[in-house]
Design a protein around this motif. Structure first.
Motif, PDB file in Angstrom:
ATOM      1  N   LYS A  57       0.819  -1.212   0.000  1.00  0.00           N
ATOM      2  CA  LYS A  57       0.000   0.000   0.000  1.00  0.00           C
ATOM      3  C   LYS A  57       0.855   1.265   0.000  1.00  0.00           C
ATOM      4  CE  LYS A  57      -3.831  -2.417   2.195  1.00  0.00           C
ATOM      5  NZ  LYS A  57      -4.846  -2.458   3.273  1.00  0.00           N
ATOM      6  N   HIS A  58       2.017   1.167  -0.625  1.00  0.00           N
ATOM      7  CA  HIS A  58       2.929   2.293  -0.798  1.00  0.00           C
ATOM      8  C   HIS A  58       3.331   2.380  -2.267  1.00  0.00           C
ATOM      9  CE1 HIS A  58       3.323   2.547   3.514  1.00  0.00           C
ATOM     10  NE2 HIS A  58       4.233   3.499   3.435  1.00  0.00           N
ATOM     11  N   ILE A  59       3.720   3.577  -2.681  1.00  0.00           N
ATOM     12  CA  ILE A  59       4.321   3.770  -3.991  1.00  0.00           C
ATOM     13  C   ILE A  59       5.800   4.064  -3.789  1.00  0.00           C
ATOM     14  CG2 ILE A  59       4.366   5.141  -6.109  1.00  0.00           C
ATOM     15  CD1 ILE A  59       1.412   5.754  -5.662  1.00  0.00           C
ATOM     16  N   THR A  60       6.635   3.242  -4.397  1.00  0.00           N
ATOM     17  CA  THR A  60       8.082   3.439  -4.357  1.00  0.00           C
ATOM     18  C   THR A  60       8.538   3.947  -5.717  1.00  0.00           C
ATOM     19  OG1 THR A  60       8.375   1.632  -2.773  1.00  0.00           O
ATOM     20  CG2 THR A  60      10.324   2.317  -4.028  1.00  0.00           C
ATOM     21  N   ALA A  61       9.240   5.077  -5.718  1.00  0.00           N
ATOM     22  CA  ALA A  61       9.781   5.624  -6.960  1.00  0.00           C
ATOM     23  C   ALA A  61      11.273   5.316  -7.044  1.00  0.00           C
ATOM     24  CB  ALA A  61       9.557   7.132  -7.025  1.00  0.00           C
TER      25      ALA A  61
END
Length: 269
Positions: A49-53
């Motif tokens: 439930k996270h966005i990693t760039a």
């Protein structure tokens, strides 16, 4: 005082909780082609439930890293790797690649709908390969994932038309729907907006915020403003090394490494 057995049980429970929070663990990953490595000893975690760039200049290894996560790296001639990538605690290099890619979906830089298929069959293709034949089940999943991809209202009356009739932004959202149809745990995106106009890019970014409620997202981008807008955590790569990884706000406002600062402030890249 706790007995040794109670302590071990408590430790095991804590580890189990951490595994549920961390979707992907990259441990000592090096990868390349032939005798040369493109990636050097990468260690990082991607969270549920996270966005990693993943950011960095061209040729730094961003795309190689993301392709290792679902073993797409291996389709290239002479590909090599060492280290581990754990998906919810399981080493992906010991998994069936077909099953892995159902759990770790991928969307590429340019939209790549299947040219000979309708919109419906593009989205349903993964399910059909899994053996799903029930028409009502297929239609229900196609509608659900097209809604997830914020595309249903635009194509609901065109499901039997060619996917190539869609605009570039619509095609990219169709590819996202196709990846979502098999219910992955992780969604990888390799420069998904680089070929899109600002309006289509904004639609994709809005979509990512919706999707992260249900899965982990990893996005490779050259666009630092995009990384700052959409991601929770950011990794900066340079010459195949992970220079810095942390909370996005901190990476962009107070990086630890001078190379990160120099890249973000435009001194190179």
């Amino acid at each position: 005082m706790q007995s040794v057995m109670e302590q071990r049980t408590e430790t095991h429970n804590i580890v189990e909780q951490l595994i549920k929070i961390i979707s992907i663990q990259v441990q000592g990953l090096s990868a390349g082609y032939g005798r040369g490595n493109v990636l050097h000893n990468i260690n990082m975690n991607m969270f549920e439930k996270h966005i990693t760039a993943i950011i960095g200049p061209s040729g730094c290894g961003k795309s190689t890293l993301i392709r290792c996560l679902n073993r797409m790296h291996e389709v290239y001639a002479g590909a090599t790797y060492e280290g581990k990538i754990l998906l919810e605690g399981k080493n992906v290099f010991e998994m069936d690649p077909v099953i892995l890619r159902q759990q770790v979906g991928m969307v590429f830089q340019r939209p790549n709908p299947f040219p000979t298929m309708t919109i419906f069959k593009n989205v349903a293709s993964g399910l059909i390969l899994q053996g799903v034949r029930n028409k009502s089940e297929l239609l229900e999943t196609v509608e659900f994932t097209l809604r997830q991809a914020a595309l249903w209202d635009e194509v609901k009356d065109k499901l039997n038309e060619s996917a190539l009739n869609l605009s570039g932004g619509q095609q990219q959202r169709l590819c996202i729907a196709r990846a979502l149809a098999v219910k992955p745990k992780v969604l990888l995106l390799d420069e998904p907006c680089s070929a899109l106009d600002p309006i289509a890019t904004a639609r994709i970014e809005e979509l990512l915020f919706e999707l992260k409620r249900d899965l982990a997202i990893v996005i490779v981008t050259h666009n630092m403003q995009q990384a700052a807008r959409v991601s929770d955590t950011t990794g900066f790569m340079l010459m195949g090394e992970l220079v810095e990884f942390g909370i996005t706000d901190k990476i962009f406002t107070n990086p630890r490494d001078h190379r990160t600062h120099d890249y973000i402030t435009g001194r190179f890249g």
